[in-house]
Design an enzyme around this catalytic site. Structure first.
Site, PDB file in Angstrom:
ATOM      1  N   GLY A   1       8.235  20.510   9.163  1.00 27.70           N
ATOM      2  CA  GLY A   1       7.156  20.645   8.195  1.00 27.70           C
ATOM      3  C   GLY A   1       6.014  19.730   8.596  1.00 27.70           C
ATOM      4  O   GLY A   1       6.223  18.743   9.321  1.00 27.70           O
TER       5      GLY A   1
ATOM      6  N   GLN B   1      -1.278  14.578   7.235  1.00 31.70           N
ATOM      7  CA  GLN B   1      -0.654  13.992   8.427  1.00 31.70           C
ATOM      8  C   GLN B   1      -1.510  14.171   9.682  1.00 31.70           C
ATOM      9  O   GLN B   1      -1.312  13.465  10.668  1.00 31.70           O
ATOM     10  CB  GLN B   1       0.733  14.596   8.662  1.00 31.70           C
ATOM     11  CG  GLN B   1       1.730  14.228   7.569  1.00 31.70           C
ATOM     12  CD  GLN B   1       3.105  14.770   7.884  1.00 31.70           C
ATOM     13  OE1 GLN B   1       3.397  15.918   7.567  1.00 31.70           O
ATOM     14  NE2 GLN B   1       3.941  13.980   8.520  1.00 31.70           N
TER      15      GLN B   1
ATOM     16  N   CYS C   1      10.388  11.640   9.092  1.00 35.69           N
ATOM     17  CA  CYS C   1       8.996  12.027   8.833  1.00 35.69           C
ATOM     18  C   CYS C   1       8.186  11.798  10.100  1.00 35.69           C
ATOM     19  O   CYS C   1       8.308  10.743  10.720  1.00 35.69           O
ATOM     20  CB  CYS C   1       8.428  11.186   7.692  1.00 35.69           C
ATOM     21  SG  CYS C   1       6.702  11.564   7.317  1.00 35.69           S
ATOM     22  N   LEU C   2       7.361  12.769  10.456  1.00 35.84           N
ATOM     23  CA  LEU C   2       6.534  12.643  11.655  1.00 35.84           C
ATOM     24  C   LEU C   2       5.511  11.511  11.507  1.00 35.84           C
ATOM     25  O   LEU C   2       4.965  11.048  12.497  1.00 35.84           O
ATOM     26  CB  LEU C   2       5.817  13.962  11.951  1.00 35.84           C
ATOM     27  CG  LEU C   2       6.743  15.144  12.258  1.00 35.84           C
ATOM     28  CD1 LEU C   2       5.924  16.419  12.461  1.00 35.84           C
ATOM     29  CD2 LEU C   2       7.618  14.875  13.479  1.00 35.84           C
TER      30      LEU C   2
ATOM     31  N   HIS D   1       9.646  17.164   0.523  1.00 37.92           N
ATOM     32  CA  HIS D   1       9.066  16.168   1.424  1.00 37.92           C
ATOM     33  C   HIS D   1       7.586  16.479   1.686  1.00 37.92           C
ATOM     34  O   HIS D   1       6.729  15.585   1.587  1.00 37.92           O
ATOM     35  CB  HIS D   1       9.866  16.157   2.741  1.00 37.92           C
ATOM     36  CG  HIS D   1       9.370  15.187   3.756  1.00 37.92           C
ATOM     37  ND1 HIS D   1      10.093  14.083   4.152  1.00 37.92           N
ATOM     38  CD2 HIS D   1       8.223  15.140   4.461  1.00 37.92           C
ATOM     39  CE1 HIS D   1       9.403  13.419   5.053  1.00 37.92           C
ATOM     40  NE2 HIS D   1       8.257  14.034   5.261  1.00 37.92           N
ATOM     41  N   GLU D   2       7.295  17.740   2.010  1.00 36.90           N
ATOM     42  CA  GLU D   2       5.910  18.104   2.338  1.00 36.90           C
ATOM     43  C   GLU D   2       5.013  18.038   1.100  1.00 36.90           C
ATOM     44  O   GLU D   2       3.860  17.599   1.193  1.00 36.90           O
ATOM     45  CB  GLU D   2       5.851  19.498   2.978  1.00 36.90           C
ATOM     46  CG  GLU D   2       6.631  19.623   4.285  1.00 36.90           C
ATOM     47  CD  GLU D   2       6.333  18.518   5.278  1.00 36.90           C
ATOM     48  OE1 GLU D   2       5.179  18.049   5.350  1.00 36.90           O
ATOM     49  OE2 GLU D   2       7.274  18.110   5.992  1.00 36.90           O
TER      50      GLU D   2
ATOM     51  N   HIS E   1       3.723  14.652   0.430  1.00 37.38           N
ATOM     52  CA  HIS E   1       2.591  14.237   1.269  1.00 37.38           C
ATOM     53  C   HIS E   1       1.252  14.552   0.592  1.00 37.38           C
ATOM     54  O   HIS E   1       0.282  13.818   0.764  1.00 37.38           O
ATOM     55  CB  HIS E   1       2.632  14.954   2.622  1.00 37.38           C
ATOM     56  CG  HIS E   1       3.502  14.288   3.647  1.00 37.38           C
ATOM     57  ND1 HIS E   1       3.285  12.998   4.086  1.00 37.38           N
ATOM     58  CD2 HIS E   1       4.573  14.741   4.350  1.00 37.38           C
ATOM     59  CE1 HIS E   1       4.200  12.684   5.012  1.00 37.38           C
ATOM     60  NE2 HIS E   1       4.999  13.721   5.182  1.00 37.38           N
TER      61      HIS E   1
HETATM   62 ZN    ZN Z   1       6.597  13.627   6.431  1.00 35.84          ZN
END
Ligand code: ZN
Length: 188
Positions: free
Chosen positions: A46, A51, A99-100, A141-142, A145
């Site tokens: 995701g 991000q 998480c990226l 999670h997304e 953000h």
């Molecule tokens: Zn993330």
């Protein structure tokens, strides 16, 4: 299309609520195409617009369904409903996520088992999906953000302190830190 740099924890865009998308312009279409490419390159399941430094309510997601078929999409201006959390301590084997924007790490976190996502796609068509398990986790999670919440903000005190130490050691937790999939390879 282009792979975009991914902002790392500490960049203000990750810690502020994102704004609604007013209309889907060519610029938004290009952004979403780049987000899919960046998510796949990372690789991740995701990616939310903040991000990649854009404070708009958009995220992409990808995962395989139970039959191994691709489950993939984008949602604009989403809303999310979740069932109540099961009480208890999350299992590190089954409930750890990453998480990226805090790359290369995973920590256990309890999430709701089922979620319903609504919103629109790039053509203005309604999105309305209900999923459970890992796919429900991805959506939660997304969606976080878009409200300026990282999963590390939700960890228990011990793990949260660990993330602060990791961030300090790597020079994260300040504006402007980012990494580029395919160049820095901090995930996968
Ligand atoms: Zn993330």
């Amino acid at each position: 299309m282009a792979v975009l740099p991914i902002r790392i924890m500490g960049d203000p865009v990750l810690h502020s609520p994102a704004s609604p998308v007013e209309s889907v312009t060519d610029e938004i279409r290009t952004l979403v195409a780049d987000m899919f490419e960046t998510m796949d390159a990372a690789p991740g399941v995701g990616l939310a617009a903040p991000q990649v430094g854009v404070g708009l309510r958009i995220f992409t997601y990808t995962y395989e369904d139970d039959e191994g078929a691709p489950w993939r999409g984008v949602v604009i201006n989403p809303e999310l409903w979740i069932v109540p959390l099961e009480p208890g301590i999350p299992d590190p084997d089954d409930e750890s996520e990453g998480c990226l924007s805090f790359p290369g790490e995973r920590f256990p976190l309890r999430r709701a088992e089922r979620a319903r996502l609504t919103g629109t796609d790039l053509d203005g068509a309604p999105v309305d999906i209900t999923v459970d398990g890992w796919r429900a986790r991805i959506l939660q999670h997304e969606f976080d953000h878009l409200d300026g919440i990282l999963y590390v903000d939700r960890l228990d005190d011990g793990d949260w302190k660990t993330t602060q130490k990791i961030a300090k050691k790597r020079g994260w937790g300040r504006p402007g830190a980012s990494w580029l999939p395919g160049v820095d390879n901090l995930e996968g």
